[in-house]
Design a protein around this motif. Structure first.
Motif, PDB file in Angstrom:
ATOM      1  N   ASP A   7     -26.474 -19.483 -31.186  1.00  0.00           N
ATOM      2  CA  ASP A   7     -25.709 -18.346 -30.677  1.00  0.00           C
ATOM      3  C   ASP A   7     -25.355 -17.410 -31.836  1.00  0.00           C
ATOM      4  OD1 ASP A   7     -22.935 -18.922 -31.724  1.00  0.00           O
ATOM      5  OD2 ASP A   7     -23.200 -20.730 -30.532  1.00  0.00           O
ATOM      6  N   ILE A   8     -25.134 -16.153 -31.498  1.00  0.00           N
ATOM      7  CA  ILE A   8     -24.932 -15.157 -32.552  1.00  0.00           C
ATOM      8  C   ILE A   8     -23.617 -15.382 -33.290  1.00  0.00           C
ATOM      9  CG2 ILE A   8     -26.416 -13.442 -31.465  1.00  0.00           C
ATOM     10  CD1 ILE A   8     -23.909 -11.959 -30.551  1.00  0.00           C
ATOM     11  N   PHE A   9     -22.664 -16.077 -32.682  1.00  0.00           N
ATOM     12  CA  PHE A   9     -21.439 -16.415 -33.402  1.00  0.00           C
ATOM     13  C   PHE A   9     -21.764 -17.272 -34.622  1.00  0.00           C
ATOM     14  CE2 PHE A   9     -18.337 -19.771 -34.229  1.00  0.00           C
ATOM     15  CZ  PHE A   9     -17.276 -19.009 -34.682  1.00  0.00           C
ATOM     16  N   ARG A  10     -22.575 -18.309 -34.420  1.00  0.00           N
ATOM     17  CA  ARG A  10     -22.921 -19.190 -35.538  1.00  0.00           C
ATOM     18  C   ARG A  10     -23.757 -18.459 -36.580  1.00  0.00           C
ATOM     19  NH1 ARG A  10     -24.364 -25.201 -33.151  1.00  0.00           N
ATOM     20  NH2 ARG A  10     -22.443 -25.505 -31.948  1.00  0.00           N
ATOM     21  N   ILE A  11     -24.695 -17.648 -36.108  1.00  0.00           N
ATOM     22  CA  ILE A  11     -25.547 -16.921 -37.052  1.00  0.00           C
ATOM     23  C   ILE A  11     -24.721 -15.977 -37.902  1.00  0.00           C
ATOM     24  CG2 ILE A  11     -27.440 -15.263 -37.243  1.00  0.00           C
ATOM     25  CD1 ILE A  11     -28.577 -16.431 -34.648  1.00  0.00           C
ATOM     26  N   MET A  12     -23.792 -15.253 -37.269  1.00  0.00           N
ATOM     27  CA  MET A  12     -22.985 -14.281 -38.001  1.00  0.00           C
ATOM     28  C   MET A  12     -21.958 -14.957 -38.898  1.00  0.00           C
ATOM     29  SD  MET A  12     -22.492 -11.530 -34.917  1.00  0.00           S
ATOM     30  CE  MET A  12     -21.504 -10.380 -35.848  1.00  0.00           C
ATOM     31  N   THR A  13     -21.568 -16.173 -38.568  1.00  0.00           N
ATOM     32  CA  THR A  13     -20.646 -16.913 -39.420  1.00  0.00           C
ATOM     33  C   THR A  13     -21.370 -17.455 -40.652  1.00  0.00           C
ATOM     34  OG1 THR A  13     -19.265 -17.541 -37.528  1.00  0.00           O
ATOM     35  CG2 THR A  13     -19.040 -18.858 -39.532  1.00  0.00           C
ATOM     36  N   ASP A  14     -22.604 -17.920 -40.442  1.00  0.00           N
ATOM     37  CA  ASP A  14     -23.365 -18.525 -41.543  1.00  0.00           C
ATOM     38  C   ASP A  14     -24.085 -17.500 -42.421  1.00  0.00           C
ATOM     39  OD1 ASP A  14     -22.575 -20.964 -40.551  1.00  0.00           O
ATOM     40  OD2 ASP A  14     -24.462 -21.376 -39.521  1.00  0.00           O
TER      41      ASP A  14
ATOM     42  N   ARG B 250     -14.263  -8.847 -32.001  1.00  0.00           N
ATOM     43  CA  ARG B 250     -13.056  -8.535 -32.782  1.00  0.00           C
ATOM     44  C   ARG B 250     -12.154  -9.763 -32.913  1.00  0.00           C
ATOM     45  NH1 ARG B 250     -11.876  -2.792 -29.669  1.00  0.00           N
ATOM     46  NH2 ARG B 250     -13.219  -1.461 -30.992  1.00  0.00           N
ATOM     47  N   LYS B 251     -12.058 -10.532 -31.861  1.00  0.00           N
ATOM     48  CA  LYS B 251     -11.224 -11.734 -31.877  1.00  0.00           C
ATOM     49  C   LYS B 251     -11.724 -12.735 -32.906  1.00  0.00           C
ATOM     50  CE  LYS B 251      -9.726 -15.526 -28.868  1.00  0.00           C
ATOM     51  NZ  LYS B 251      -9.806 -16.087 -27.477  1.00  0.00           N
ATOM     52  N   GLU B 252     -13.048 -12.940 -32.945  1.00  0.00           N
ATOM     53  CA  GLU B 252     -13.597 -13.899 -33.902  1.00  0.00           C
ATOM     54  C   GLU B 252     -13.406 -13.416 -35.337  1.00  0.00           C
ATOM     55  OE1 GLU B 252     -14.300 -16.762 -33.174  1.00  0.00           O
ATOM     56  OE2 GLU B 252     -14.683 -16.716 -31.023  1.00  0.00           O
TER      57      GLU B 252
ATOM     58  N   LYS C   3      -9.988 -14.212 -36.526  1.00  0.00           N
ATOM     59  CA  LYS C   3      -9.771 -15.630 -36.805  1.00  0.00           C
ATOM     60  C   LYS C   3     -10.519 -16.127 -38.039  1.00  0.00           C
ATOM     61  CE  LYS C   3     -11.014 -17.320 -32.820  1.00  0.00           C
ATOM     62  NZ  LYS C   3     -11.233 -18.311 -31.735  1.00  0.00           N
ATOM     63  N   ASN C   4     -11.586 -15.418 -38.406  1.00  0.00           N
ATOM     64  CA  ASN C   4     -12.465 -15.936 -39.462  1.00  0.00           C
ATOM     65  C   ASN C   4     -13.036 -14.779 -40.267  1.00  0.00           C
ATOM     66  OD1 ASN C   4     -14.308 -17.214 -41.083  1.00  0.00           O
ATOM     67  ND2 ASN C   4     -15.586 -17.990 -39.403  1.00  0.00           N
ATOM     68  N   GLU C   5     -12.589 -14.645 -41.497  1.00  0.00           N
ATOM     69  CA  GLU C   5     -13.039 -13.526 -42.327  1.00  0.00           C
ATOM     70  C   GLU C   5     -14.509 -13.647 -42.721  1.00  0.00           C
ATOM     71  OE1 GLU C   5     -11.521 -15.307 -46.638  1.00  0.00           O
ATOM     72  OE2 GLU C   5     -10.506 -13.604 -45.709  1.00  0.00           O
ATOM     73  N   LYS C   6     -15.099 -14.835 -42.565  1.00  0.00           N
ATOM     74  CA  LYS C   6     -16.518 -15.020 -42.874  1.00  0.00           C
ATOM     75  C   LYS C   6     -17.420 -14.562 -41.721  1.00  0.00           C
ATOM     76  CE  LYS C   6     -15.927 -18.927 -46.040  1.00  0.00           C
ATOM     77  NZ  LYS C   6     -16.313 -20.347 -46.309  1.00  0.00           N
ATOM     78  N   PHE C   7     -16.821 -14.297 -40.586  1.00  0.00           N
ATOM     79  CA  PHE C   7     -17.597 -13.849 -39.429  1.00  0.00           C
ATOM     80  C   PHE C   7     -18.132 -12.448 -39.692  1.00  0.00           C
ATOM     81  CE2 PHE C   7     -17.639 -12.019 -35.011  1.00  0.00           C
ATOM     82  CZ  PHE C   7     -18.688 -12.786 -34.538  1.00  0.00           C
TER      83      PHE C   7
END
Length: 239
Positions: free
Chosen positions: A135-142, A213-215, A218-222
């Motif tokens: 999912d793009i959440f994981r990709i954008m976090t990593d 925006r919410k993610e 919560k996570n500056e690495k996002f």
């Protein structure tokens, strides 16, 4: 629409697509059975766990239905008894099957179960697993921000879903997948439905923006950057 087989036992009702799954039995919806067979490939621990299993006709995702909100804290996975055709599992199964037949980028459903117990029922769904996808959440976090071309593809995929009149009740960055070919897939159609065109389409896009925006809060690495929304809109409007 693809064929749909259905059978009923004293304990449950099962239905399946014979091109995607053999005739299902009770144990096919029990993670412990897949573990005993050494056919669990992994799991996803979001709000509710999903199991990745190796079926006879390919890899699948096994998902149990849970209630949300305050009621869910008490009833967890119990739903008030209703006709099978109106159950969440049957509605999601049929919507996914229709969308896949229409060529939309969604996983095909394989099999489902509706288990009665007194005045309540529980339900499970098996769908095909999208190979080599995240999912793009994981990709954008990593990995950080997605390229503009990817956001345009995401916008085009959402627009195509809307063009077919499909309302996604929980469109967010966890429900948008990219495979190894950078093809966009949309998942998790529980409580979703087909609708006539309307204001819900814009609201759907705004829901996705809020999730991004919410993610980030919560996570500056996002790796979300507000300017990327213009790329999403470009894909949405040009498709």
């Amino acid at each position: 629409m693809s064929g749909l087989q259905k059978k009923e036992t004293p304990e449950a009702v099962f239905w399946w697509d014979p091109t995607r799954s053999p005739e299902p039995e009770e144990h096919h919806f029990q993670p412990a059975w897949w573990q005993q067979q050494d056919r669990v490939m992994g799991s996803s621990k979001g709000r509710n766990i999903a199991w990745f299993v190796e079926g006879e006709q390919g890899a699948m995702v096994l998902r149990h239905y849970y209630r949300g909100g305050l009621v869910g804290k008490i009833l967890h996975d119990q739903f008030w008894l209703e006709p099978v055709e109106k159950s969440r599992a049957m509605r999601e199964f049929q919507l996914l099957q229709w969308m896949a037949d229409e060529g939309l980028p969604v996983p095909r459903p394989c099999a489902a179960r509706y288990a009665r117990s007194g005045l309540i029922y529980r339900a499970d769904l098996l769908i095909e697993m999208i190979p080599n996808s995240r999912d793009i959440f994981r990709i954008m976090t990593d990995q950080g921000p997605l390229e503009a071309e990817i956001w345009q593809k995401v916008g085009a995929a959402v627009r195509e879903m809307h063009r077919h009149g499909v309302y996604h009740s929980d469109l967010n960055c966890h429900n948008i997948m990219l495979d190894s070919d950078e093809k966009v897939w949309l998942i998790d159609f529980d409580k979703c439905e087909r609708r006539e065109p309307g204001e819900w389409q814009q609201a759907n896009c705004e829901r996705l923006l809020r999730s991004l925006r919410k993610e980030l809060d919560k996570n500056e690495k996002f790796g979300w950057q507000e300017a990327q929304w213009d790329d999403f809109l470009a894909g949405y409007q040009q498709s």
